[in-house]
Design an enzyme around this catalytic site. Structure first.
Site, PDB file in Angstrom:
ATOM      1  N   CYS A  10     -18.969 129.854  -1.877  1.00 31.00           N
ATOM      2  CA  CYS A  10     -18.204 129.214  -2.968  1.00 31.00           C
ATOM      3  C   CYS A  10     -17.149 128.243  -2.446  1.00 31.00           C
ATOM      4  CB  CYS A  10     -17.556 130.266  -3.859  1.00 31.00           C
ATOM      5  SG  CYS A  10     -18.747 131.401  -4.566  1.00 31.00           S
ATOM      6  N   HIS A  25     -11.447 127.577  -7.644  1.00 27.84           N
ATOM      7  CA  HIS A  25     -12.844 127.984  -7.770  1.00 27.84           C
ATOM      8  C   HIS A  25     -12.989 128.809  -9.044  1.00 27.84           C
ATOM      9  CE1 HIS A  25     -16.686 129.706  -7.171  1.00 27.84           C
ATOM     10  NE2 HIS A  25     -16.244 130.886  -6.808  1.00 27.84           N
ATOM     11  N   ASN A  73     -19.714 131.052 -12.715  1.00 23.96           N
ATOM     12  CA  ASN A  73     -19.419 130.753 -11.312  1.00 23.96           C
ATOM     13  C   ASN A  73     -20.596 129.982 -10.715  1.00 23.96           C
ATOM     14  OD1 ASN A  73     -19.046 130.824  -8.565  1.00 23.96           O
ATOM     15  ND2 ASN A  73     -18.463 132.987  -8.469  1.00 23.96           N
TER      16      ASN A  73
END
Ligand code: UT7
Length: 332
Positions: free
Chosen positions: A120, A259, A289
């Protein structure tokens, strides 16, 4: 193509692009496949829906669309592109790189291409990597893409993970700039916690076999509760470090782009680092996500929505498997 080896102080973003699949998967849709409900997902994560690629659509397909838009915005002909980095944990295949596949479709014949694996935190790591090449004058321009078809690696029988993720791509073209640009960066890793978020199957440790498939090793595994705590601390510390490096106080930052993993993580980071929530951008309610794509999709939307004017400061901060974390302080 290699430019004159002159040193550049400032490297900035000169074009942005994004692409998400059309298909929307809502929390209500998920409640039909696993034992979950909209209320649990909303209160525990903040996610309402996510985009899912159609079977056969690959990471390089999404990356290509986002890349095209970023190049168009930057008025850069693909033939003149020097460097192409794709941050992804879900490449089309282990090799060749997704970057080489996108290069072929773009016709970016002169570009040096490679994928970067930082989960990520991938977009942040890739932007910082590109910045280094551009600062030294090794290359004149770079295209960074964060792209994932993470739905291919999700265990759709595991309610603790399948509700969290979505597919998408974000892209930026970077080049030396006269004013603004990247003012400070931070990156960090902790391999001790490598088994908190991982996909055991498909690599040299567990090559594909009947047994690896039976054991569901080709799906993402996560210790969500422990990751949650680490994400808050690592992102908070990293964001603070870039501000300290640049000598800029948080009052002078107009937008924080964390994020997009979980609203509660983002709110806790904001509280921990004493950041006003109204300056924190969130779009995870719409996309979930999207891993390496998350920060660049959010940056794209922040700019499209006109939240930022020339000279404003943006802090991008990420956290992911590895563990990895990183931040960029960008003056627009
Ligand atoms: O991208 C970077 C890496 N990833 C992250 O940063 C993710 C970090 N972690 C998180 O976001 C959160 O830990 C989760 C959203 C994954 C989980 O939230 P939580 O508050 O930590 O929940 P939990 O895992 O402690 O589970 C609480 C309960 C459990 O039931 P019991 O044992 O209390 O009866 C779970 O079985 O919620 C249950 N549960 C669910 N219930 C309904 C877990 N998933 C679901 C679900 N629907 N989808």
């Amino acid at each position: 193509m290699v430019s004159n080896p002159s040193l550049h102080k400032r490297v900035g973003v000169i074009g942005l692009g994004m692409h998400v699949p059309k298909k929307v998967l809502t929390n209500h849709d998920l409640a039909k496949i696993v034992d979950t409900n909209d209320e649990w997902i909303m209160t525990r994560t903040g996610i309402k829906e996510r985009r899912i690629a159609e079977p056969g659509t690959t990471t390089s397909d999404l990356a290509y669309e986002a890349a095209r838009e970023a190049l168009h915005q930057a008025h850069l002909n693909p033939k003149d592109l020097d460097l192409l980095i794709i941050a992804t944990t879900t490449p089309d295949m282990l090799f060749p790189s997704a970057a080489c596949l996108v290069q072929r479709r773009l016709g970016a014949k002169s570009a040096t291409c490679f994928d970067l694996s930082a989960a990520c935190s991938g977009s942040i790591f890739a932007m910082i990597t590109a910045q280094q090449y551009l600062m030294t004058g090794r290359y004149r321009n770079a295209l960074v893409v964060g792209a994932e078809v993470i739905s291919s690696f999700i265990d759709w029988t595991d309610r603790s993970t399948c509700v969290l993720f979505g597919d998408g791509a974000g892209a930026c073209v970077m080049a030396p700039v006269e004013r603004g640009g990247i003012l400070a960066t931070d990156m960090g890793c902790d391999g001790q916690a490598a088994d908190m978020l991982y996909m055991p199957g498909g690599g040299s440790k567990h090559p594909p076999s009947h047994s690896s498939v039976d054991q569901r090793l080709h799906f993402l595994k996560m210790n969500g509760t422990e990751l949650f705590k680490l994400a808050v601390r690592r992102m908070g510390e990293s964001a603070k470090r870039v501000l300290e490096q640049a000598g800029i106080s948080r009052q002078h930052v107009e937008c924080f782009i964390p994020h997009q993993a979980n609203t509660r993580i983002i709110e806790a980071v904001a509280k921990w680092a004493d950041l006003p929530l109204e300056k924190v951008y969130m779009n995870l309610q719409r996309y979930g996500n999207t891993s390496a794509a998350s920060n660049l999709i959010a940056l794209y939307e922040v700019i499209q929505e006109g939240r930022i004017k020339r000279g404003d400061h943006i802090v991008m901060v990420a956290f992911g498997a590895g563990l990895t974390w990183g931040s960029i302080l960008l003056q627009w």
